[in-house]
Design a protein around this motif. Structure first.
Motif, short mmCIF file in Angstrom:
data_model
loop_
_atom_site.label_atom_id
_atom_site.label_comp_id
_atom_site.label_asym_id
_atom_site.label_seq_id
_atom_site.Cartn_x
_atom_site.Cartn_y
_atom_site.Cartn_z
N GLN A 18 -14.13 -17.92 -30.26
CA GLN A 18 -14.30 -19.19 -30.77
C GLN A 18 -13.40 -20.17 -29.96
O GLN A 18 -12.23 -19.91 -29.59
N VAL A 19 -13.70 -21.43 -29.42
CA VAL A 19 -13.13 -22.26 -28.70
C VAL A 19 -12.36 -22.99 -29.40
O VAL A 19 -12.38 -23.50 -30.38
N VAL B 148 -10.35 -23.27 -20.54
CA VAL B 148 -10.60 -23.07 -22.02
C VAL B 148 -9.83 -22.14 -22.61
O VAL B 148 -9.85 -20.87 -22.14
N LEU B 149 -9.15 -22.33 -23.79
CA LEU B 149 -8.64 -21.59 -24.63
C LEU B 149 -9.29 -21.03 -25.64
O LEU B 149 -10.10 -21.64 -26.43
N VAL B 150 -9.74 -19.57 -25.83
CA VAL B 150 -10.70 -19.13 -26.93
C VAL B 150 -9.88 -18.05 -27.82
O VAL B 150 -8.86 -17.34 -27.21
N SER B 151 -10.32 -17.76 -28.82
CA SER B 151 -10.01 -16.67 -29.76
C SER B 151 -10.93 -15.71 -29.80
O SER B 151 -12.06 -15.84 -30.02
N GLY C 49 -14.26 -25.70 -31.74
CA GLY C 49 -14.81 -25.13 -32.77
C GLY C 49 -16.17 -24.38 -32.37
O GLY C 49 -16.58 -23.75 -33.48
N SER C 50 -16.49 -24.62 -31.39
CA SER C 50 -17.94 -23.83 -31.16
C SER C 50 -17.85 -22.52 -30.83
O SER C 50 -16.55 -21.88 -30.30
#
Length: 326
Positions: free
Chosen positions: A277-278, A290-293, A310-311
């Motif tokens: 998840q972005v 980009v920080l993602v989970s 959110g993407s």
């Protein structure tokens, strides 16, 4: 053939080690960069090599001859080693041409060539107080080159320069190495200064050699988080997440180290790619950071694509030979 050789060199001050048991060699035509945080011993090491400080123990050899320190020599310094300090000074009330001629041991033609390489030919009629900081630094370098050194030591040469003068000085240093065939050893804390320039990088921490190797090895296989942080953004993957990524690695052998650079993550539609998840994204020039989970863990990735917070994306981890922990 080794031009410079350090054998177990240490320097103490009030019983504290400034550098401790440093050993390495520099061969002719090989560019070495010394990296490390402030206080790691970089400047001390350069001064020891230049003969401006006396080692507490160990020996330094240049062209197979021992470098003598201030305790062994009346006037400190080695005649064939030039040291450009962070805190260089130019004499006031002199024209640039006068300073160059006063220090030079080379011919007038050679001095003119040095002025051209250092991009100061248009400045020789000026007085020193009429110069910018970047111009002064290039003139200080030209003065040193006029002494015909075989080894040039550069201590944080780019740290106080704006982007324009930094770019010019980098070109100058490259030309000094390639056109004048002068060996260079450079100290810097900035990854951009050393990764594309050096043949070999030595990382210092608390006066000790933490890691030594090619820029590719130092960048892709850092010894620990300290070393990783010196050269840009990185991630430390937990064992569970590392196992999940290694299971769908490009070569399928699942053999990864846990310190991972953001560029090693790829957007993928392949089966087994992990959903992410972005959280946030920012443009940083030639890519987006980009920080993602991923599975409730936050990681940083680099991608040429713009991703919206959110993407959802799907990630795999490259498994090239520089990423595998040997």
């Amino acid at each position: 053939m080794p031009l410079l050789e350090l054998k177990n060199v240490s320097k103490t001050e009030r019983e504290d080690f400034l550098v401790q048991n440093i050993s390495f060699t520099q061969n002719t035509a090989r560019k070495i960069a010394i990296a490390g945080a402030t206080g790691s011993g970089k400047t001390t090491l350069l001064k020891l090599i230049a003969g401006l400080m006396q080692p507490t123990s160990g020996e330094i050899f240049f062209d197979k001859n021992k470098i003598k320190g201030p305790d062994e020599k009346l006037i400190p310094g080695h005649e064939h080693i030039a040291y450009l300090s962070q805190h260089f000074e130019l004499r006031s009330h002199y024209r640039v041409a006068e300073l160059l001629e006063m220090a030079s041991v080379v011919s007038i033609d050679m001095l003119a060539s040095i002025s051209g390489i250092c991009k100061i030919s248009h400045l020789t009629s000026r007085y020193t107080h009429q110069l910018s900081g970047g111009e002064r630094q290039r003139i200080a370098l030209a003065i040193l080159l006029g002494t015909a050194p075989k080894l040039l030591l550069l201590d944080e040469p780019y740290s106080n320069l704006d982007a324009i003068h930094k770019h010019i000085l980098k070109q100058v240093v490259d030309d000094v190495c390639s056109k004048m065939k002068i060996n260079c050893l450079l100290v810097s804390h900035d990854a951009a200064d050393v990764l594309s320039w050096a043949d070999e990088i030595i990382v210092l921490q608390d006066g000790k050699v933490l890691q030594q190797g090619t820029p590719q090895i130092i960048f892709n296989q850092p010894a620990n988080e300290y070393c990783a942080a010196l050269f840009g953004a990185y991630n430390v993957l937990t064992p569970s997440l590392l196992t999940a990524f290694a299971g769908n690695g490009a070569n399928g052998n699942g053999h990864f180290q846990n310190i991972i650079r953001p560029s090693k993550f790829l957007l993928s539609a392949s089966p087994g790619a992990l959903p992410a998840q972005v959280i946030q994204a920012g443009f940083v020039g030639n890519h987006y950071q980009v920080l993602v989970s991923v599975r409730n863990e936050k990681i940083i990735i680099h991608t040429p694509q713009k991703l919206n917070p959110g993407s959802q994306v799907f990630l795999t981890l490259t498994n090239d030979e520089t990423q595998i922990k040997l």
